[in-house]
Design an enzyme around this catalytic site. Structure first.
Site, PDB file in Angstrom:
ATOM      1  N   ASP A  59       0.826  -1.210   0.000  1.00 39.25           N
ATOM      2  CA  ASP A  59       0.000   0.000   0.000  1.00 39.25           C
ATOM      3  C   ASP A  59       0.864   1.264   0.000  1.00 39.25           C
ATOM      4  O   ASP A  59       1.969   1.262   0.539  1.00 39.25           O
ATOM      5  CB  ASP A  59      -0.903  -0.027   1.242  1.00 39.25           C
ATOM      6  CG  ASP A  59      -2.101   0.890   1.096  1.00 39.25           C
ATOM      7  OD1 ASP A  59      -2.301   1.462   0.001  1.00 39.25           O
ATOM      8  OD2 ASP A  59      -2.839   1.045   2.089  1.00 39.25           O
ATOM      9  N   LEU A  81      10.503 -20.627  -4.511  1.00 41.30           N
ATOM     10  CA  LEU A  81       9.396 -19.811  -3.986  1.00 41.30           C
ATOM     11  C   LEU A  81       8.138 -19.935  -4.857  1.00 41.30           C
ATOM     12  O   LEU A  81       8.224 -19.879  -6.079  1.00 41.30           O
ATOM     13  CB  LEU A  81       9.853 -18.336  -3.989  1.00 41.30           C
ATOM     14  CG  LEU A  81       8.795 -17.301  -3.600  1.00 41.30           C
ATOM     15  CD1 LEU A  81       8.607 -17.275  -2.088  1.00 41.30           C
ATOM     16  CD2 LEU A  81       9.185 -15.911  -4.098  1.00 41.30           C
ATOM     17  N   HIS A 135       2.815   3.334  -8.875  1.00 44.47           N
ATOM     18  CA  HIS A 135       2.689   1.901  -9.174  1.00 44.47           C
ATOM     19  C   HIS A 135       3.950   1.403  -9.895  1.00 44.47           C
ATOM     20  O   HIS A 135       4.439   0.313  -9.632  1.00 44.47           O
ATOM     21  CB  HIS A 135       1.453   1.639 -10.040  1.00 44.47           C
ATOM     22  CG  HIS A 135       0.158   1.968  -9.348  1.00 44.47           C
ATOM     23  ND1 HIS A 135      -0.079   1.625  -8.036  1.00 44.47           N
ATOM     24  CD2 HIS A 135      -0.962   2.612  -9.776  1.00 44.47           C
ATOM     25  CE1 HIS A 135      -1.300   2.031  -7.693  1.00 44.47           C
ATOM     26  NE2 HIS A 135      -1.845   2.638  -8.729  1.00 44.47           N
TER      27      HIS A 135
END
Ligand code: FPP
Length: 241
Positions: free
Chosen positions: A21, A132, A38
């Site tokens: 955020d 991962l 962004h």
């Protein structure tokens, strides 16, 4: 890899969730359009994915686009979809080299066709990687996930021998987007907001929460390691004495 920051590999979370955020505020502070935040945030994504893989974390879930985010201006939605596809195309070789398996959680049917195609290609290519697992939460909402899984269970009951009595925690888990994955042990949220905002509601029931005022584009490897170190010192009781 070298143990960093005094972190004990045995005390690391298996699954980390991150609510990324503060991109908009990062841009606003600089007099830039929101989308610039962004773009900068995507750089933090690359660093966090690399670091998580190096540390041997099993699953990283990134809240990249919520079911509510569709209500943002069309231009911003388009930009975010563009960033995502750019990431999946330009980073694919590196993700392969790092043994990362890409998964997506969320209502993928809501994604534009082109985005879905690129996402499916990345998931297919990385499907056999063993490092991962990167869960990209796209058009994701915890409530929506529960609605979708409830519908699937109801359909099973209607069309197979499954009975209502057989519904239990394990069965519900098998219908969630995170099927076969461990629950998030740690959920991090940047930018000073202290809420879950519909992220991994079922799975995060016992997650440790960690908050920072840092805006996502400014979030560093050092701060990530700090969060992991603090997590490793917490006592988890899962409701027991
Ligand atoms: C929240 O910041 C962030 C998002 C809604 C999008 C997250 C996307 C990225 C980090 C970049 C692309 C992702 C990938 C996986 C390549 P906000 O816009 O709500 O910030 P604000 O609260 O300051 O307005």
């Amino acid at each position: 890899m070298a143990i960093t920051n005094g972190l004990d590999p045995k005390q690391l979370p298996k699954h980390v969730g991150i609510i990324m955020d503060g991109n908009g505020r990062w841009a606003k502070k600089r007099g830039l359009p929101r989308v610039a935040g962004h773009k900068e945030g995507a750089k933090t994504v690359k660093m966090i994915v690399r670091t998580s893989g190096e540390l041997g974390i099993q699953v990283l879930s990134l809240y990249a686009f919520s079911t509510e985010n569709w209500q943002r201006p069309q231009e911003e939605v388009r930009y975010l979809m563009g960033l995502l596809t750019e990431y999946l195309i330009s980073e694919l070789d590196e993700l392969m080299a790092e043994d990362v398996k890409i998964k997506a959680i969320g209502d993928l049917n809501a994604l534009p066709g082109r985005v879905l195609k690129i996402l499916e290609n990345a998931m297919e290519k990385t499907a056999y990687n063993k490092g991962l697992t990167l869960n990209l939460a796209l058009s994701y909402g915890g409530r929506d996930e529960l609605i979708r899984s409830t519908r699937k269970i109801a359909l099973e009951i209607k069309s197979t021998n499954l009975t209502c009595e057989e519904i239990n925690e394990a069965l519900i888990r098998a219908y969630l987007d995170t099927k076969d994955q461990p629950d998030p042990d740690l959920i991090i949220r940047t930018s000073g907001e202290m809420r879950l905002s519909n992220f991994l509601l079922f799975q995060g029931a016992y997650a440790e929460l960690w908050f920072t005022n840092t805006l996502w584009p400014d979030f560093t490897k050092d701060e990530y390691l700090k969060a992991l170190l603090e997590y490793s010192k917490r006592t988890r009781r899962f409701g027991k004495a």
